[in-house]
Design a protein around this motif. Sequence first.
Motif, PDB file in Angstrom:
ATOM      1  N   TRP A 136       0.839  -1.210   0.000  1.00  0.00           N
ATOM      2  CA  TRP A 136       0.000   0.000   0.000  1.00  0.00           C
ATOM      3  C   TRP A 136       0.878   1.267   0.000  1.00  0.00           C
ATOM      4  O   TRP A 136       0.612   2.234  -0.722  1.00  0.00           O
ATOM      5  CB  TRP A 136      -0.934  -0.037   1.221  1.00  0.00           C
ATOM      6  N   THR A 137       1.954   1.232   0.787  1.00  0.00           N
ATOM      7  CA  THR A 137       2.866   2.384   0.815  1.00  0.00           C
ATOM      8  C   THR A 137       3.455   2.630  -0.570  1.00  0.00           C
ATOM      9  O   THR A 137       3.485   3.760  -1.073  1.00  0.00           O
ATOM     10  CB  THR A 137       4.026   2.137   1.813  1.00  0.00           C
ATOM     11  N   ALA A 138       3.913   1.542  -1.208  1.00  0.00           N
ATOM     12  CA  ALA A 138       4.532   1.687  -2.535  1.00  0.00           C
ATOM     13  C   ALA A 138       3.511   2.196  -3.544  1.00  0.00           C
ATOM     14  O   ALA A 138       3.831   3.031  -4.403  1.00  0.00           O
ATOM     15  CB  ALA A 138       5.108   0.354  -2.990  1.00  0.00           C
ATOM     16  N   MET A 139       2.284   1.706  -3.416  1.00  0.00           N
ATOM     17  CA  MET A 139       1.252   2.129  -4.366  1.00  0.00           C
ATOM     18  C   MET A 139       0.977   3.628  -4.210  1.00  0.00           C
ATOM     19  O   MET A 139       0.838   4.355  -5.200  1.00  0.00           O
ATOM     20  CB  MET A 139      -0.026   1.314  -4.114  1.00  0.00           C
ATOM     21  N   THR A 140       0.937   4.071  -2.965  1.00  0.00           N
ATOM     22  CA  THR A 140       0.698   5.490  -2.705  1.00  0.00           C
ATOM     23  C   THR A 140       1.866   6.335  -3.231  1.00  0.00           C
ATOM     24  O   THR A 140       1.678   7.395  -3.823  1.00  0.00           O
ATOM     25  CB  THR A 140       0.498   5.713  -1.189  1.00  0.00           C
ATOM     26  N   TRP A 141       3.058   5.841  -3.011  1.00  0.00           N
ATOM     27  CA  TRP A 141       4.272   6.486  -3.527  1.00  0.00           C
ATOM     28  C   TRP A 141       4.196   6.626  -5.053  1.00  0.00           C
ATOM     29  O   TRP A 141       4.410   7.694  -5.617  1.00  0.00           O
ATOM     30  CB  TRP A 141       5.470   5.637  -3.109  1.00  0.00           C
ATOM     31  N   ASN A 142       3.881   5.514  -5.699  1.00  0.00           N
ATOM     32  CA  ASN A 142       3.768   5.532  -7.164  1.00  0.00           C
ATOM     33  C   ASN A 142       2.693   6.507  -7.625  1.00  0.00           C
ATOM     34  O   ASN A 142       2.864   7.219  -8.605  1.00  0.00           O
ATOM     35  CB  ASN A 142       3.418   4.140  -7.698  1.00  0.00           C
ATOM     36  N   PHE A 143       1.594   6.512  -6.908  1.00  0.00           N
ATOM     37  CA  PHE A 143       0.504   7.418  -7.277  1.00  0.00           C
ATOM     38  C   PHE A 143       0.990   8.852  -7.239  1.00  0.00           C
ATOM     39  O   PHE A 143       0.825   9.624  -8.185  1.00  0.00           O
ATOM     40  CB  PHE A 143      -0.688   7.256  -6.323  1.00  0.00           C
ATOM     41  N   TRP A 144       1.647   9.187  -6.138  1.00  0.00           N
ATOM     42  CA  TRP A 144       2.069  10.570  -5.959  1.00  0.00           C
ATOM     43  C   TRP A 144       3.066  10.991  -7.041  1.00  0.00           C
ATOM     44  O   TRP A 144       2.957  12.062  -7.638  1.00  0.00           O
ATOM     45  CB  TRP A 144       2.649  10.725  -4.540  1.00  0.00           C
ATOM     46  N   LEU A 145       4.027  10.122  -7.344  1.00  0.00           N
ATOM     47  CA  LEU A 145       5.015  10.457  -8.376  1.00  0.00           C
ATOM     48  C   LEU A 145       4.388  10.539  -9.772  1.00  0.00           C
ATOM     49  O   LEU A 145       4.710  11.414 -10.557  1.00  0.00           O
ATOM     50  CB  LEU A 145       6.148   9.428  -8.389  1.00  0.00           C
ATOM     51  N   ASN A 146       3.479   9.616 -10.054  1.00  0.00           N
ATOM     52  CA  ASN A 146       2.844   9.664 -11.372  1.00  0.00           C
ATOM     53  C   ASN A 146       1.973  10.899 -11.526  1.00  0.00           C
ATOM     54  O   ASN A 146       1.877  11.473 -12.600  1.00  0.00           O
ATOM     55  CB  ASN A 146       2.018   8.397 -11.612  1.00  0.00           C
ATOM     56  N   ARG A 147       1.362  11.289 -10.418  1.00  0.00           N
ATOM     57  CA  ARG A 147       0.515  12.479 -10.488  1.00  0.00           C
ATOM     58  C   ARG A 147       1.344  13.748 -10.650  1.00  0.00           C
ATOM     59  O   ARG A 147       0.996  14.640 -11.419  1.00  0.00           O
ATOM     60  CB  ARG A 147      -0.360  12.577  -9.227  1.00  0.00           C
ATOM     61  N   THR A 148       2.470  13.830  -9.909  1.00  0.00           N
ATOM     62  CA  THR A 148       3.230  15.083  -9.961  1.00  0.00           C
ATOM     63  C   THR A 148       4.276  15.105 -11.076  1.00  0.00           C
ATOM     64  O   THR A 148       4.675  16.175 -11.516  1.00  0.00           O
ATOM     65  CB  THR A 148       3.950  15.365  -8.624  1.00  0.00           C
ATOM     66  N   VAL A 149       4.724  13.925 -11.518  1.00  0.00           N
ATOM     67  CA  VAL A 149       5.765  13.914 -12.548  1.00  0.00           C
ATOM     68  C   VAL A 149       5.236  13.361 -13.872  1.00  0.00           C
ATOM     69  O   VAL A 149       4.982  14.113 -14.809  1.00  0.00           O
ATOM     70  CB  VAL A 149       7.012  13.113 -12.080  1.00  0.00           C
ATOM     71  N   THR A 150       5.035  12.051 -13.931  1.00  0.00           N
ATOM     72  CA  THR A 150       4.709  11.425 -15.223  1.00  0.00           C
ATOM     73  C   THR A 150       3.528  12.095 -15.919  1.00  0.00           C
ATOM     74  O   THR A 150       3.608  12.467 -17.081  1.00  0.00           O
ATOM     75  CB  THR A 150       4.375   9.933 -15.019  1.00  0.00           C
ATOM     76  N   PHE A 151       2.429  12.195 -15.170  1.00  0.00           N
ATOM     77  CA  PHE A 151       1.220  12.756 -15.782  1.00  0.00           C
ATOM     78  C   PHE A 151       0.899  14.117 -15.166  1.00  0.00           C
ATOM     79  O   PHE A 151      -0.247  14.392 -14.800  1.00  0.00           O
ATOM     80  CB  PHE A 151       0.038  11.794 -15.603  1.00  0.00           C
ATOM     81  N   SER A 152       1.916  14.944 -15.053  1.00  0.00           N
ATOM     82  CA  SER A 152       1.738  16.208 -14.319  1.00  0.00           C
ATOM     83  C   SER A 152       0.668  17.100 -14.958  1.00  0.00           C
ATOM     84  O   SER A 152       0.154  18.003 -14.301  1.00  0.00           O
ATOM     85  CB  SER A 152       3.068  16.957 -14.234  1.00  0.00           C
ATOM     86  N   PHE A 153       0.312  16.821 -16.209  1.00  0.00           N
ATOM     87  CA  PHE A 153      -0.726  17.639 -16.838  1.00  0.00           C
ATOM     88  C   PHE A 153      -2.077  17.475 -16.143  1.00  0.00           C
ATOM     89  O   PHE A 153      -2.974  18.274 -16.341  1.00  0.00           O
ATOM     90  CB  PHE A 153      -0.849  17.307 -18.326  1.00  0.00           C
ATOM     91  N   ALA A 154      -2.236  16.416 -15.330  1.00  0.00           N
ATOM     92  CA  ALA A 154      -3.516  16.185 -14.658  1.00  0.00           C
ATOM     93  C   ALA A 154      -3.486  16.603 -13.184  1.00  0.00           C
ATOM     94  O   ALA A 154      -4.387  16.298 -12.413  1.00  0.00           O
ATOM     95  CB  ALA A 154      -3.895  14.708 -14.766  1.00  0.00           C
ATOM     96  N   LYS A 155      -2.433  17.340 -12.828  1.00  0.00           N
ATOM     97  CA  LYS A 155      -2.206  17.717 -11.426  1.00  0.00           C
ATOM     98  C   LYS A 155      -3.307  18.595 -10.849  1.00  0.00           C
ATOM     99  O   LYS A 155      -3.491  18.663  -9.630  1.00  0.00           O
ATOM    100  CB  LYS A 155      -0.869  18.471 -11.363  1.00  0.00           C
ATOM    101  N   THR A 156      -4.037  19.288 -11.710  1.00  0.00           N
ATOM    102  CA  THR A 156      -5.037  20.230 -11.192  1.00  0.00           C
ATOM    103  C   THR A 156      -6.354  19.546 -10.811  1.00  0.00           C
ATOM    104  O   THR A 156      -7.181  20.146 -10.150  1.00  0.00           O
ATOM    105  CB  THR A 156      -5.332  21.307 -12.248  1.00  0.00           C
ATOM    106  N   GLU A 157      -6.513  18.290 -11.222  1.00  0.00           N
ATOM    107  CA  GLU A 157      -7.735  17.554 -10.862  1.00  0.00           C
ATOM    108  C   GLU A 157      -7.665  17.145  -9.394  1.00  0.00           C
ATOM    109  O   GLU A 157      -6.578  16.977  -8.846  1.00  0.00           O
ATOM    110  CB  GLU A 157      -7.859  16.299 -11.734  1.00  0.00           C
ATOM    111  N   PRO A 158      -8.831  16.958  -8.740  1.00  0.00           N
ATOM    112  CA  PRO A 158      -8.792  16.529  -7.338  1.00  0.00           C
ATOM    113  C   PRO A 158      -8.077  15.181  -7.188  1.00  0.00           C
ATOM    114  O   PRO A 158      -8.317  14.263  -7.969  1.00  0.00           O
ATOM    115  CB  PRO A 158     -10.262  16.414  -6.948  1.00  0.00           C
TER     116      PRO A 158
END
Length: 361
Positions: free
Chosen positions: A274-296
């Motif tokens: 669960w920790t790793a999944m949350t980590w991955n989520f956060w990085l993908n949201r802020t880096v990989t797919f940063s274009f979607a950062k403004t969504e909730p």
Amino acid sequence: MPEVSIIVPTYREAENLGVLIPRVSNALSGAGISAEIIVVDDNSPDGTPEVCRVLAESYPLKLLVRTTERGLSSAVLAGMNLAQGDLLLVMDADLSHPPEKIPEIVAAMRDPKTDFVIGSRYVAGGSTAEDWGLFRWFNSKGATLLAWPLTSTKDPMAGFFALRRADYLKAVDRLDPIGYKIGLELLVKCGCRRVAEVPITFQDRLHGESKLTLKEQLNYLRHLRRLYNYRFGIWAYLAQFILVGASGMVVDLSTFALLLQFLDIRVARGLAIWTAMTWNFWLNRTVTFSFAKTEPWWRQYVAFCGSCSVGALVNWGASLWLTQSLPFFAAHKLTAAAVGVVAGTAFNFILCRVVVFQKRA
Ligand code: GDD
Ligand code: MN
């Protein structure tokens, strides 16, 4: 109309300009080059604009003072927008770039088979001044290495370069540099493929200090990511997604090792995943797919965890199906598992790209 527009971005270079402009002018007249010099200053408090105004009385110099914007790259672009020459040449004001090399760079640009010329430190005959610290050298080499997938030139970080104005104008709407590496931005986005490098010795700045801060170095990484996305599209996103996944594995295993000290293995394993999944989520949201950062974030988080679970199911199902239905994989169960990992990752990636992190219209 001058043949060449020489663009010099300045911030606090009052002491250097008085040396630079005469040397540039000498080099130009020695080689019979018609040129204008455009200084773009961001309202330096040290009197740079005043020095420029005095110099403009004796030299073909235009001054643009910007008061609402700051930054090396955007200053260079502002200068290019004012330029009238067929060739655009950019150089620093601090005499790191020898003005005496301008004729050689212009001569190389006159060859119609050449799109871009770099005053290069890293070709035969080029060098950097003696007292470049190990840190700066390492830094510069590392930065150059990271740009290697984008260009095979030896010195893509250079701030001493030239290109045709026509090529600049074709790409002008696509340019959005951040930080310092405006040369690299132009090299990639103007589609300049035929690059020549003229060796130079990069001198230590004459007066004052460098404005290349840590913040600009971080900006370089952001800039690189943009250029990768520009050049490689979906493959660049996939590469980032995989890197995030790899970092997640490290987080998973280290969290697991830690939790195992005081928790039951079932709980420890679950919490680590669960920790790793949350980590991955956060990085993908802020880096990989940063274009979607403004969504909730919470809706994306739920969707991401769902996507990971489906990906895991695909992974599990693919490897089991392969081992059970194909004799080759029955004998090579690890290979089947690897295929499962690839299938699961691909599935997860597509779901993330298309469903979880959406670009707002
Ligand atoms: N207008 C404007 N606005 N000019 C700026 C700004 C700014 O915010 N920041 C820097 N400049 C100008 C400086 O006045 C100088 O003429 C030139 O841009 C380069 O700035 P330096 O601070 O001297 O940079 P550097 O020596 O660390 O970096 C140089 O070498 C690097 C390679 O080692 C630059 O040429 C880089 O582009 C290059 O990558
Ligand atoms: Mn410098």
